[in-house]
Design an enzyme around this catalytic site. Structure first.
Site, PDB file in Angstrom:
ATOM      1  N   HIS A  49     -59.171 -10.339 -29.342  1.00 55.85           N
ATOM      2  CA  HIS A  49     -57.856 -10.610 -28.730  1.00 55.85           C
ATOM      3  C   HIS A  49     -57.814 -10.069 -27.322  1.00 55.85           C
ATOM      4  O   HIS A  49     -57.208  -9.023 -27.088  1.00 55.85           O
ATOM      5  CB  HIS A  49     -56.762  -9.964 -29.578  1.00 55.85           C
ATOM      6  N   ILE A  55     -55.888  -7.998 -24.576  1.00 54.12           N
ATOM      7  CA  ILE A  55     -54.440  -7.779 -24.619  1.00 54.12           C
ATOM      8  C   ILE A  55     -54.104  -7.251 -26.008  1.00 54.12           C
ATOM      9  O   ILE A  55     -54.541  -7.816 -27.014  1.00 54.12           O
ATOM     10  CB  ILE A  55     -53.662  -9.087 -24.356  1.00 54.12           C
ATOM     11  N   GLY A  58     -48.958  -8.349 -29.833  1.00 55.35           N
ATOM     12  CA  GLY A  58     -47.551  -7.969 -29.924  1.00 55.35           C
ATOM     13  C   GLY A  58     -47.180  -7.414 -31.286  1.00 55.35           C
ATOM     14  O   GLY A  58     -46.398  -6.465 -31.393  1.00 55.35           O
ATOM     15  N   VAL A  59     -47.736  -7.988 -32.339  1.00 57.52           N
ATOM     16  CA  VAL A  59     -47.427  -7.514 -33.683  1.00 57.52           C
ATOM     17  C   VAL A  59     -47.871  -6.061 -33.868  1.00 57.52           C
ATOM     18  O   VAL A  59     -47.225  -5.299 -34.611  1.00 57.52           O
ATOM     19  CB  VAL A  59     -48.038  -8.447 -34.751  1.00 57.52           C
ATOM     20  N   GLU A  63     -45.726  -2.767 -34.818  1.00 59.76           N
ATOM     21  CA  GLU A  63     -46.185  -1.840 -35.858  1.00 59.76           C
ATOM     22  C   GLU A  63     -46.210  -0.404 -35.329  1.00 59.76           C
ATOM     23  O   GLU A  63     -45.823   0.529 -36.039  1.00 59.76           O
ATOM     24  CB  GLU A  63     -47.570  -2.245 -36.379  1.00 59.76           C
TER      25      GLU A  63
END
Length: 144
Positions: A49, A55, A58-59, A63
């Protein structure tokens, strides 16, 4: 610093590669908490990623905020380490800027409400003074 990584690991069940908070910087009992994650190129998620353009997903930022919220509940309400945290909801999530290796992700969570064991937080994540993500988080605890 209020808590270091070792102290956080005494509260949270998360371990590498899923422990996403390195330190707790501030806590106002019953009100708010601030935690930090040092984002390094060694994070396993950067392999995919994205290759050549890393990067933080976002998840995982969400978390990380949730883990800071879990520390808040354990510290201020004395939720026992025999409990596990469950997400009950994520609303109004927004991702404003990418988080990349070398960044220090600072997560600020404000307790909005806590009724019948359901914690509601307004979370914001920053790199420096720049808002990179935000979300309304709901979590509860259950026996392991």
């Amino acid at each position: 610093m209020v808590l270091n990584t070792q102290q956080i690991m005494e509260m949270l069940p998360h371990r590498y590669p899923f422990l996403l908070v390195d330190s707790i910087l501030e806590i106002e009992e019953g009100k708010r908490i601030v935690g930090a994650k040092n984002v390094t190129i060694n994070e396993p998620f950067f392999q995919g990623h994205f290759p050549g353009h890393p990067i933080m997903p976002g998840v995982l930022i969400i978390e990380a905020m949730a883990q800071v919220g879990g520390v808040f509940a354990m510290m201020t309400d004395k939720v026992g380490t025999d409990k596990v945290t469950y997400f009950a909801g994520i609303d109004n999530a927004r991702f404003r800027k990418p988080v990349v290796p070398g960044d220090v992700l600072r997560m600020e969570l404000e307790l909005v409400n806590c009724k019948r064991g359901l914690y509601c937080f307004k979370g914001k994540a920053f790199v420096g003074e720049t808002l990179v993500a935000e979300a309304d988080l709901k979590a509860t605890f259950a026996d392991r």
